[in-house]
Design a protein around this motif. Structure first.
Motif, PDB file in Angstrom:
ATOM      1  N   TYR A   1       2.512  -2.223  -0.270  1.00 62.23           N
ATOM      2  CA  TYR A   1       3.165  -2.510   0.648  1.00 62.23           C
ATOM      3  C   TYR A   1       2.249  -2.597   1.665  1.00 62.23           C
ATOM      4  CZ  TYR A   1       7.696  -3.105  -1.448  1.00 62.23           C
ATOM      5  OH  TYR A   1       9.143  -3.846  -2.462  1.00 62.23           O
ATOM      6  N   HIS A   2       1.324  -1.864   1.731  1.00 65.50           N
ATOM      7  CA  HIS A   2       0.322  -1.504   2.775  1.00 65.50           C
ATOM      8  C   HIS A   2      -1.044  -2.233   2.347  1.00 65.50           C
ATOM      9  CE1 HIS A   2       1.865   0.663   6.050  1.00 65.50           C
ATOM     10  NE2 HIS A   2       2.639   1.982   5.052  1.00 65.50           N
ATOM     11  N   GLY A   3      -0.863  -3.017   1.114  1.00 63.99           N
ATOM     12  CA  GLY A   3      -2.211  -3.542   0.658  1.00 63.99           C
ATOM     13  C   GLY A   3      -2.119  -4.551   2.008  1.00 63.99           C
ATOM     14  N   TRP A   4      -2.781  -5.883   0.764  1.00 56.76           N
ATOM     15  CA  TRP A   4      -3.420  -6.484   1.657  1.00 56.76           C
ATOM     16  C   TRP A   4      -2.132  -7.942   1.224  1.00 56.76           C
ATOM     17  CZ3 TRP A   4      -5.996  -3.173  -1.535  1.00 56.76           C
ATOM     18  CH2 TRP A   4      -6.843  -2.753  -0.679  1.00 56.76           C
ATOM     19  N   GLU A   5      -1.642  -7.993   2.334  1.00 62.80           N
ATOM     20  CA  GLU A   5      -0.937  -9.143   2.046  1.00 62.80           C
ATOM     21  C   GLU A   5       0.225  -8.900   1.401  1.00 62.80           C
ATOM     22  OE1 GLU A   5      -1.219 -11.587   3.933  1.00 62.80           O
ATOM     23  OE2 GLU A   5      -2.862 -11.824   5.205  1.00 62.80           O
ATOM     24  N   THR A   6       0.027  -7.624   0.382  1.00 60.63           N
ATOM     25  CA  THR A   6       1.893  -7.798  -0.197  1.00 60.63           C
ATOM     26  C   THR A   6       2.952  -7.130   0.464  1.00 60.63           C
ATOM     27  OG1 THR A   6       0.431  -5.646  -1.239  1.00 60.63           O
ATOM     28  CG2 THR A   6       0.165  -7.167  -2.081  1.00 60.63           C
ATOM     29  N   THR A   7       3.278  -7.951   0.873  1.00 58.13           N
ATOM     30  CA  THR A   7       4.217  -7.181   2.696  1.00 58.13           C
ATOM     31  C   THR A   7       5.553  -7.661   1.027  1.00 58.13           C
ATOM     32  OG1 THR A   7       4.950  -9.612   3.129  1.00 58.13           O
ATOM     33  CG2 THR A   7       2.884  -7.807   3.848  1.00 58.13           C
ATOM     34  N   THR A   8       6.801  -6.653   1.659  1.00 51.30           N
ATOM     35  CA  THR A   8       7.468  -7.216   1.381  1.00 51.30           C
ATOM     36  C   THR A   8       8.419  -8.727   0.885  1.00 51.30           C
ATOM     37  OG1 THR A   8       9.015  -6.417   3.244  1.00 51.30           O
ATOM     38  CG2 THR A   8       8.719  -4.718   1.259  1.00 51.30           C
ATOM     39  N   GLU A   9       8.162  -9.547   2.392  1.00 54.13           N
ATOM     40  CA  GLU A   9       8.449 -11.084   2.807  1.00 54.13           C
ATOM     41  C   GLU A   9       7.673 -12.074   1.785  1.00 54.13           C
ATOM     42  OE1 GLU A   9       6.089 -10.698   6.658  1.00 54.13           O
ATOM     43  OE2 GLU A   9       7.277  -9.198   5.168  1.00 54.13           O
ATOM     44  N   HIS A  10       6.532 -11.655   1.500  1.00 51.67           N
ATOM     45  CA  HIS A  10       5.721 -11.731   0.461  1.00 51.67           C
ATOM     46  C   HIS A  10       6.209 -11.927  -1.045  1.00 51.67           C
ATOM     47  CE1 HIS A  10       2.526 -12.184   3.648  1.00 51.67           C
ATOM     48  NE2 HIS A  10       3.586 -12.768   4.237  1.00 51.67           N
ATOM     49  N   TYR A  11       6.464 -10.753  -1.662  1.00 53.11           N
ATOM     50  CA  TYR A  11       6.890 -10.373  -2.570  1.00 53.11           C
ATOM     51  C   TYR A  11       8.128 -11.080  -2.686  1.00 53.11           C
ATOM     52  CZ  TYR A  11       3.471  -6.437  -4.467  1.00 53.11           C
ATOM     53  OH  TYR A  11       3.138  -5.642  -4.899  1.00 53.11           O
TER      54      TYR A  11
ATOM     55  N   GLY B   1     -14.730  -7.030  -6.776  1.00 47.64           N
ATOM     56  CA  GLY B   1     -14.397  -5.987  -8.275  1.00 47.64           C
ATOM     57  C   GLY B   1     -13.907  -5.088  -8.159  1.00 47.64           C
ATOM     58  N   GLN B   2     -13.077  -4.798  -7.241  1.00 49.64           N
ATOM     59  CA  GLN B   2     -12.626  -3.223  -7.466  1.00 49.64           C
ATOM     60  C   GLN B   2     -11.124  -3.719  -7.647  1.00 49.64           C
ATOM     61  OE1 GLN B   2     -13.929  -1.976  -3.569  1.00 49.64           O
ATOM     62  NE2 GLN B   2     -13.915  -0.381  -4.543  1.00 49.64           N
ATOM     63  N   VAL B   3     -10.687  -4.633  -6.906  1.00 51.26           N
ATOM     64  CA  VAL B   3      -9.305  -4.933  -7.689  1.00 51.26           C
ATOM     65  C   VAL B   3      -8.920  -6.125  -8.355  1.00 51.26           C
ATOM     66  CG1 VAL B   3      -6.984  -5.874  -6.668  1.00 51.26           C
ATOM     67  CG2 VAL B   3      -8.022  -3.558  -5.660  1.00 51.26           C
ATOM     68  N   ALA B   4      -8.647  -6.552  -9.606  1.00 52.82           N
ATOM     69  CA  ALA B   4      -8.954  -7.807 -10.347  1.00 52.82           C
ATOM     70  C   ALA B   4      -8.202  -8.721  -9.896  1.00 52.82           C
ATOM     71  CB  ALA B   4      -9.023  -7.888 -12.145  1.00 52.82           C
ATOM     72  N   MET B   5      -6.878  -8.936  -9.300  1.00 58.54           N
ATOM     73  CA  MET B   5      -5.955  -9.673  -8.909  1.00 58.54           C
ATOM     74  C   MET B   5      -5.481  -9.463  -7.592  1.00 58.54           C
ATOM     75  SD  MET B   5      -3.418 -10.721 -12.127  1.00 58.54           S
ATOM     76  CE  MET B   5      -2.797  -9.026 -12.255  1.00 58.54           C
ATOM     77  N   GLN B   6      -5.085 -10.700  -6.904  1.00 63.81           N
ATOM     78  CA  GLN B   6      -4.878 -10.881  -5.266  1.00 63.81           C
ATOM     79  C   GLN B   6      -3.553 -11.230  -4.998  1.00 63.81           C
ATOM     80  OE1 GLN B   6      -6.193  -7.886  -3.125  1.00 63.81           O
ATOM     81  NE2 GLN B   6      -4.631  -8.941  -1.698  1.00 63.81           N
ATOM     82  N   LEU B   7      -2.991 -11.158  -4.647  1.00 67.90           N
ATOM     83  CA  LEU B   7      -1.960 -11.677  -3.329  1.00 67.90           C
ATOM     84  C   LEU B   7      -2.820 -11.844  -2.519  1.00 67.90           C
ATOM     85  CD1 LEU B   7       2.021 -11.464  -2.996  1.00 67.90           C
ATOM     86  CD2 LEU B   7       0.941 -12.308  -1.152  1.00 67.90           C
ATOM     87  N   ASP B   8      -2.489 -13.791  -1.788  1.00 70.71           N
ATOM     88  CA  ASP B   8      -2.889 -13.894  -0.760  1.00 70.71           C
ATOM     89  C   ASP B   8      -2.828 -15.462  -0.106  1.00 70.71           C
ATOM     90  OD1 ASP B   8      -5.207 -13.150   1.187  1.00 70.71           O
ATOM     91  OD2 ASP B   8      -5.941 -12.228  -0.124  1.00 70.71           O
TER      92      ASP B   8
ATOM     93  N   LYS C   1     -15.949  -6.736   2.342  1.00 75.19           N
ATOM     94  CA  LYS C   1     -15.784  -5.626   1.195  1.00 75.19           C
ATOM     95  C   LYS C   1     -14.536  -5.904   0.886  1.00 75.19           C
ATOM     96  CE  LYS C   1     -20.127  -4.520   1.225  1.00 75.19           C
ATOM     97  NZ  LYS C   1     -20.826  -4.584  -0.464  1.00 75.19           N
ATOM     98  N   HIS C   2     -13.868  -6.823   0.940  1.00 75.66           N
ATOM     99  CA  HIS C   2     -12.639  -6.513   0.381  1.00 75.66           C
ATOM    100  C   HIS C   2     -12.610  -6.684  -0.950  1.00 75.66           C
ATOM    101  CE1 HIS C   2      -8.704  -8.612  -0.925  1.00 75.66           C
ATOM    102  NE2 HIS C   2      -8.683  -8.997   0.699  1.00 75.66           N
ATOM    103  N   PRO C   3     -11.520  -5.621  -1.190  1.00 77.90           N
ATOM    104  CA  PRO C   3     -11.190  -5.411  -2.566  1.00 77.90           C
ATOM    105  C   PRO C   3     -11.469  -6.379  -3.860  1.00 77.90           C
ATOM    106  CG  PRO C   3      -9.374  -4.655  -1.135  1.00 77.90           C
ATOM    107  CD  PRO C   3     -10.314  -5.538  -0.791  1.00 77.90           C
ATOM    108  N   PHE C   4     -11.123  -7.548  -3.386  1.00 75.95           N
ATOM    109  CA  PHE C   4     -10.489  -8.388  -4.600  1.00 75.95           C
ATOM    110  C   PHE C   4     -12.685  -9.136  -4.371  1.00 75.95           C
ATOM    111  CE2 PHE C   4     -10.275 -12.769  -5.761  1.00 75.95           C
ATOM    112  CZ  PHE C   4     -10.400 -12.894  -6.860  1.00 75.95           C
ATOM    113  N   GLN C   5     -12.632  -9.200  -3.598  1.00 78.45           N
ATOM    114  CA  GLN C   5     -14.206  -9.774  -3.389  1.00 78.45           C
ATOM    115  C   GLN C   5     -15.558  -8.750  -4.064  1.00 78.45           C
ATOM    116  OE1 GLN C   5     -12.593 -11.996   0.771  1.00 78.45           O
ATOM    117  NE2 GLN C   5     -14.800 -10.523   0.389  1.00 78.45           N
TER     118      GLN C   5
ATOM    119  N   LEU D   1      -2.338   5.443  -5.789  1.00 79.06           N
ATOM    120  CA  LEU D   1      -3.026   3.992  -5.274  1.00 79.06           C
ATOM    121  C   LEU D   1      -3.652   4.402  -4.178  1.00 79.06           C
ATOM    122  CD1 LEU D   1      -0.132   1.874  -7.399  1.00 79.06           C
ATOM    123  CD2 LEU D   1      -2.614   2.184  -7.645  1.00 79.06           C
ATOM    124  N   GLU D   2      -2.970   5.153  -3.212  1.00 79.33           N
ATOM    125  CA  GLU D   2      -3.032   5.043  -1.800  1.00 79.33           C
ATOM    126  C   GLU D   2      -4.123   5.874  -1.354  1.00 79.33           C
ATOM    127  OE1 GLU D   2      -1.460   4.230   1.676  1.00 79.33           O
ATOM    128  OE2 GLU D   2      -0.710   2.702  -0.435  1.00 79.33           O
TER     129      GLU D   2
END
Length: 448
Positions: free
Chosen positions: A210-220, A283-290, A277-281, A263-264
């Protein structure tokens, strides 16, 4: 396709600013039928406050207002940009010759307070008098977040839609043919895409924290169609099975991908959300909620892989609703203290319902159009992948967080539970949701 940073990111959406409390003493709004007496056939000047500040955004606002003044030659608009919610809220309370007649805010969480306090006029009678039906003009979710308890004190002015970005190159290497549509497929793909490297990750399939990028409770939760409140206004988070499902599945994904601590630790070493350097951009993270803005930012970063865009997966029992997403955006309203509400309505009506105006503004700042007609306009200019977000916005199953009299306080309470549950501080989810629901009800009762 360069794009603007989204509304939700530029102004924190969880907690209302302290100044919003000032609105409780604002004047009651008046519509044209209840006292507005300015004559729009005579030369008049009104003031429009907005929060956009980036060069392309300011240029887009300028073009939007120029279009209005061309079609309404007697109404001139004094535009004031880069206005924070603090300043807007104070001005709505104080009024005066320098106060705005029309405002726009990035914070949808303020609608409940705006409407209940009377800081913004009820637009319902004005829409009706102009022969405009909000239900057939605006996407369902956008129509919902611009009203509170039957008072439509705001109108949507472009929006943000959330979807799934995925690394097509990584998908191919992992033998995944297409983006996941259900949560079970999503969980399976996240595991396949995760490549460990010693005590850390070379590539993480998805950052679920939930501390990730846009992975908030309401978005899920948007993918689980939560109710949030019952008809009496009481919190339903402890009784709505979708809420428990969302929390449970997110926690399982956290555990399956290595656990919260691992993970943290990985997340703490990754780039920030708004930098190159966003991790999706990278390649460090392969999928991103955004949101829709990420596409332009990711393309500008020139990643070494092909970017795919799709709707977020849905819970397995809602597979027939695949294609929906979470919606938020900018709102616009008329100040109750304005002495020129007829002219103000002409401006607000133009910028929020005129198809050409909405399309042009969307093209300029690359946010999602906020009318159903604009979403289908052949004049929209966008990367083909952007259409995913247009479809999400138009989808009647897409959801938003409902307005509350104390703004986003209930979302903050829910988010705090999410932090405690994913980290293991709270182990009894049922009890945690029950406690959070009681807190939400108490907070709302105290705000009334």
């Amino acid at each position: 396709m360069p794009t603007a940073i989204p509304a939700a990111a530029r102004n924190a959406a969880f907690v209302l600013t302290a100044s919003l409390a000032l609105l409780t003493t604002a004047c009651t709004g008046q519509s044209e039928s209840a006292g507005a007496s300015d004559d729009t056939s005579k030369d008049t000047t009104i003031t429009f406050w907005h929060a956009w500040s980036a060069p392309n955004e300011v240029k887009g606002v300028k073009a939007l207002i120029a279009g209005f003044e061309k079609t309404h030659p007697t109404i001139h608009v004094n535009v004031v940009g880069n206005m924070t919610d603090d300043k807007i809220n104070q001005a709505l309370r104080a009024g005066g010759s320098k106060a705005p007649d029309v405002i726009s805010s990035f914070t949808t969480n303020g609608v409940g307070k705006f409407c209940s306090s009377g800081a913004l006029v009820d637009l319902g009678p004005l829409f009706k008098k102009s022969g405009i039906d909000p239900a057939t003009t605006f996407p369902k979710a956008m129509g919902e977040y611009t009203q509170y308890e039957g008072n439509r004190c705001a109108a949507p002015l472009l929006g943000d839609a959330y979807g799934l970005y995925y690394n097509k190159t990584a998908f191919k290497k992992a033998g995944i043919a297409s983006p996941p549509k259900t949560w079970s497929e999503f969980e399976s793909d996240a595991k396949k895409l995760t490549i460990t490297q010693g005590a850390t990750y070379k590539q993480l399939g998805f950052m679920p924290d939930y501390h990730g990028w846009e992975t908030t409770t309401e978005h899920y939760l948007g993918q689980f169609s939560p109710t949030y409140f019952d008809k009496s206004g009481k919190s339903t988070i402890a009784t709505d099975p979708g809420v428990a499902d969302a929390f449970t599945l997110q926690k399982k994904l956290v555990d399956d991908l290595g656990g919260f601590k691992k993970l943290e630790k990985f997340r703490s070493g990754l780039g920030d959300e708004w930098g190159p350097k966003h991790p999706f951009q990278t390649g460090q993270v392969a999928m991103q909620l955004d949101g829709e803005w990420r596409l332009g930012m990711a393309l500008d970063a020139k990643p070494g892989f092909e970017i795919g865009v799709a709707p977020l997966p849905v819970s397995d029992d809602q597979a027939d609703q695949y294609g929906k997403g979470y919606i938020t955006g900018t709102i616009a309203g008329i100040a109750a203290t304005s002495q020129k509400q007829n002219a103000a309505w002409e401006l607000l009506k133009y910028i929020t319902t005129d198809t050409g105006a909405v399309v042009g503004f969307s093209n300029a700042i690359h946010n999602v159009p906020s009318t159903l007609a604009a979403l289908k306009s052949p004049d929209l200019k966008y990367d083909p992948r952007f259409k995913t977000f247009l479809d999400i916005a138009a989808n009647p199953n897409s959801t938003t967080a409902p307005a509350s009299i104390n703004g986003g306080v209930y979302l903050t309470t829910l988010q705090e539970l999410g932090y405690d549950y994913e980290s293991g501080k709270v182990t009894d989810l049922k009890a945690g949701l029950k406690k959070a629901a009681a807190q939400i009800d108490t907070d709302i009762a105290q705000a009334k």
